[in-house]
Scaffold this motif. Structure first.
Motif, PDB file in Angstrom:
ATOM      1  N   SER A 296      10.196  -5.180  -0.594  1.00  0.00           N
ATOM      2  CA  SER A 296       9.815  -6.613  -0.622  1.00  0.00           C
ATOM      3  C   SER A 296      10.981  -7.406  -0.086  1.00  0.00           C
ATOM      4  O   SER A 296      11.812  -6.753   0.433  1.00  0.00           O
TER       5      SER A 296
ATOM      6  N   ALA B 218       3.696 -10.669  -8.095  1.00  0.00           N
ATOM      7  CA  ALA B 218       3.089 -11.398  -6.899  1.00  0.00           C
ATOM      8  C   ALA B 218       3.594 -12.449  -6.826  1.00  0.00           C
ATOM      9  O   ALA B 218       4.179 -12.937  -5.830  1.00  0.00           O
TER      10      ALA B 218
ATOM     11  N   THR C  51       7.337 -12.150  -5.850  1.00  0.00           N
ATOM     12  CA  THR C  51       7.211 -11.614  -4.529  1.00  0.00           C
ATOM     13  C   THR C  51       7.176 -12.907  -3.474  1.00  0.00           C
ATOM     14  O   THR C  51       8.158 -12.789  -2.600  1.00  0.00           O
ATOM     15  N   ILE C  52       6.486 -13.962  -3.656  1.00  0.00           N
ATOM     16  CA  ILE C  52       6.413 -14.987  -2.879  1.00  0.00           C
ATOM     17  C   ILE C  52       7.442 -15.947  -3.143  1.00  0.00           C
ATOM     18  O   ILE C  52       8.379 -16.271  -2.197  1.00  0.00           O
TER      19      ILE C  52
ATOM     20  N   GLY D  81       1.691 -17.198   1.059  1.00  0.00           N
ATOM     21  CA  GLY D  81       0.787 -17.028   0.491  1.00  0.00           C
ATOM     22  C   GLY D  81      -0.519 -16.964   1.428  1.00  0.00           C
ATOM     23  O   GLY D  81      -1.515 -16.062   1.496  1.00  0.00           O
TER      24      GLY D  81
ATOM     25  N   THR E 187       3.461  -8.547  -0.933  1.00  0.00           N
ATOM     26  CA  THR E 187       2.460  -9.263  -1.323  1.00  0.00           C
ATOM     27  C   THR E 187       1.070  -8.862  -1.156  1.00  0.00           C
ATOM     28  O   THR E 187       0.061  -9.021  -1.952  1.00  0.00           O
TER      29      THR E 187
ATOM     30  N   GLU F  46      -0.104  -6.027  -3.163  1.00  0.00           N
ATOM     31  CA  GLU F  46      -0.127  -6.714  -4.669  1.00  0.00           C
ATOM     32  C   GLU F  46      -1.706  -7.318  -4.775  1.00  0.00           C
ATOM     33  O   GLU F  46      -2.289  -7.033  -5.631  1.00  0.00           O
TER      34      GLU F  46
ATOM     35  N   GLY G  78      -4.481 -14.683  -4.925  1.00  0.00           N
ATOM     36  CA  GLY G  78      -3.205 -15.230  -4.187  1.00  0.00           C
ATOM     37  C   GLY G  78      -3.106 -16.604  -4.341  1.00  0.00           C
ATOM     38  O   GLY G  78      -1.952 -17.005  -4.516  1.00  0.00           O
TER      39      GLY G  78
ATOM     40  N   ALA H  80      -0.724 -16.550  -7.369  1.00  0.00           N
ATOM     41  CA  ALA H  80       0.672 -16.090  -6.971  1.00  0.00           C
ATOM     42  C   ALA H  80       1.194 -17.286  -6.443  1.00  0.00           C
ATOM     43  O   ALA H  80       2.390 -17.442  -6.918  1.00  0.00           O
TER      44      ALA H  80
END
Length: 573
Positions: A55, A131, A134-135, A158, A422, A425, A463, A466
């Motif tokens: 990532s 997730a 990760t963003i 995202g 992402t 995930e 999404g 996240a």
């Protein structure tokens, strides 16, 4: 950032996203959407597996980790090849034989529905939060460096991921990850070559500086439960983590279940097992070379220069100037000591080498003391300010010293890494929600097309979740450690369930279900008290050990409960 950098950045991201949509648009049923039509070759699988794990946190945090702590983080990956072999031998053949969409389908066939649902639920909690990190991880740093609004950066990353993941499903994720992996490693290797060339001493001397300053500390055989990264934690705690991550985490399982054959999937996994360690070594080594570079070129007092810029506009300006001048004087003396050290090494004067090593150690400590004082000023100026700056080291170097075009490419590396992991995930979260929750327990008799559309909608919903989590998250001590910690809190219990399923045929569903819940409660309790002293007992355990402890607890408790639950009731006669 020049116009060339912006062009390289957005041109790279746009090309990858459009390519993924073009190559994979329009799967018409659930099988093609979730398993990608089972036509992936070993190279695509291997690159997709590596890109899923690599990532943006890898490329932001790992060089900073090496800058502050040396190469010892590489030990975290020592158990990876062994984990790949175990998964190829025991996990993969069973998944292929049962033709499952998710790893958790197997658990219902082996145990019961509640065990399957519990394990899928643990995965959804852990991976859903991951997730968001990760963003958030790249967004908070990129927004600072580029001057973007943090919420906008979260939403940008995202939405781009959601668009092509919803469009093509698993195949879109895997196809785009091939391009993203090429950009990521190509950009990092280029940065490594440039930084080595910019160091004003020979490569051999750069290695000598890194070695004498204890940045090439690759292996530590000392057994210490409180040490996060040593040989033993890498071959035990991390081994359990990798077995769970690659063998039971749907974000990885889904990558190799899309393989053309069992052999292709095995080859893809083994490719990851043997290339991941060299890849991580390269990234860590780049961080060490950045460290050496900053022994000859003065680094900023704080690498997150946004915070020091705020100090310059505050009432603490004069105090900051005094500390900055002190930092400069220490750096100049330290640079002289380093040149003297190199001279002593060349003349093979061991006494002088030790003398200058001691001087450099003292000067490094003095630098850290000045940094701590500056951090205190930052907090006094803004109590909510973030003072940990390890994750800013690499990109600060990139922005300050690398040529135009390369800066844009390195930002494209970070964005690509964020998008690749992402996407995997979100893809896995939607598949697990659709297959293990929605189709199994809510809408049992619908068409394949219906479940494909449902999976798309779940991708969008996860999404959005996240993005929201990323927007309201807070910065951890170190982003790469935050992700590993989050996984370690849940992976042990999940792996324990699968280990019982594979190797303890005599244990039933009720026993393993209860054992998993008890184990998870114990691990969360252990983490809550970790680092504290209770009575005469001091608890200090590196979080990688949670994976082994959680797994073994499930296996042990399940064995005991199975004996108790299967024990015949006493007769009333």
């Amino acid at each position: 950032m020049s116009y060339l950098d912006w062009t390289v950045l957005f041109g790279t991201l746009f090309t990858i996203a459009v390519y993924g949509i073009y190559k994979t648009y329009g799967p018409k049923d659930m099988d093609k959407y979730i398993r990608g039509g089972n036509d992936m070759n070993w190279l695509t699988i291997g690159l997709s597996i590596m890109a899923t794990q690599a990532s943006a946190i890898t490329f932001l945090s790992t060089p900073g980790q090496a800058y502050s702590d040396g190469m010892r983080f590489i030990q975290f990956y020592f158990g990876l090849p062994v984990a790949m072999i175990v998964i190829c031998m025991f996990f993969l053949p069973l998944y292929y034989r049962l033709k499952v969409y998710t790893a958790y389908e197997f658990l219902e066939q082996r145990f019961d529905l509640k065990t399957r649902t519990l394990t899928a639920g643990l995965f959804l909690i852990q991976r859903g939060l991951a997730a968001g990190i990760t963003i958030y991880a790249p967004a908070i740093i990129l927004s600072t460096l580029l001057g973007w609004n943090l919420t906008f950066t979260n939403i940008f990353i995202g939405i781009v991921v959601i668009i092509y993941t919803v469009s093509g499903g698993t195949k879109a994720v895997s196809v785009t990850q091939k391009q993203q992996m090429t950009v990521m490693m190509g950009g990092m290797v280029l940065a490594g070559i440039i930084v080595i060339q910019m160091i004003p001493v020979s490569f051999t001397e750069a290695l000598q500086v890194a070695g004498k300053m204890e940045k090439l500390n690759i292996v530590n055989f000392e057994f210490d439960l409180s040490d996060r990264y040593n040989f033993w934690s890498g071959f035990t705690g991390a081994l359990f983590l990798f077995l769970s991550y690659f063998g039971t985490d749907q974000s990885q399982v889904q990558r190799y279940l899309s393989g053309r054959t069992l052999t292709q999937s095995r080859m893809g996994l083994m490719m990851n097992g043997f290339l991941k360690v060299p890849m991580q070594f390269i990234i860590l080594f780049i961080g060490v070379m950045v460290f050496v570079f900053y022994q000859f070129y003065q680094p900023p007092v704080i690498f997150n220069t946004i915070q020091t810029d705020k100090l310059k506009e505050s009432e603490y300006l004069e105090d900051f100037k005094v500390l900055e001048n002190e930092y400069t004087n220490i750096f100049e003396n330290k640079e002289k000591s380093i040149h003297s050290l190199l001279g002593a090494i060349e003349s093979e004067d061991e006494a002088a080498v030790e003398k200058y090593k001691g001087a450099i150690s003292s000067q490094t400590k003095a630098q850290e003391e000045v940094r701590d004082k500056v951090k205190e000023l930052i907090v006094q100026n803004d109590p909510l300010a973030e003072t940990r700056d390890t994750d800013y080291v690499f990109m600060r170097f990139v922005m300050d010293y690398l040529p135009k075009g390369v800066i844009g490419l390195l930002f494209a590396v970070i964005f690509s890494a964020a998008m690749s992991s992402t996407a995997s995930e979100l893809n896995a979260l939607s598949s697990t929600t659709t297959i293990d929750i929605y189709r199994r327990s809510i809408k049992k008799e619908e068409s394949s097309n219906h479940y494909m559309k449902s999976s798309r909608w779940f991708t969008v919903l996860w999404g959005i979740f996240a993005i929201l989590f990323a927007t309201y998250a807070t910065l951890f001590e170190n982003l790469i450690q935050a992700v590993n910690l989050l996984g370690s809190l849940f992976y042990g219990s999940i792996l324990g369930i699968f280990m019982v399923a594979f190797f303890m045929k005599w244990v039933g569903g009720r026993a393993v279900f209860m054992a998993a819940i008890i184990s998870e409660i114990l691990i969360l309790t252990l983490h809550y008290f970790n680092g504290q002293t209770i009575g005469d007992l001091s608890i200090d355990i590196g979080f990688l050990w949670y994976n082994a402890i959680g797994c073994l607890l499930v296996m042990l408790i399940a064995t005991i409960l199975n004996l108790l639950l299967s024990k015949p009731k006493a007769s009333n006669l």
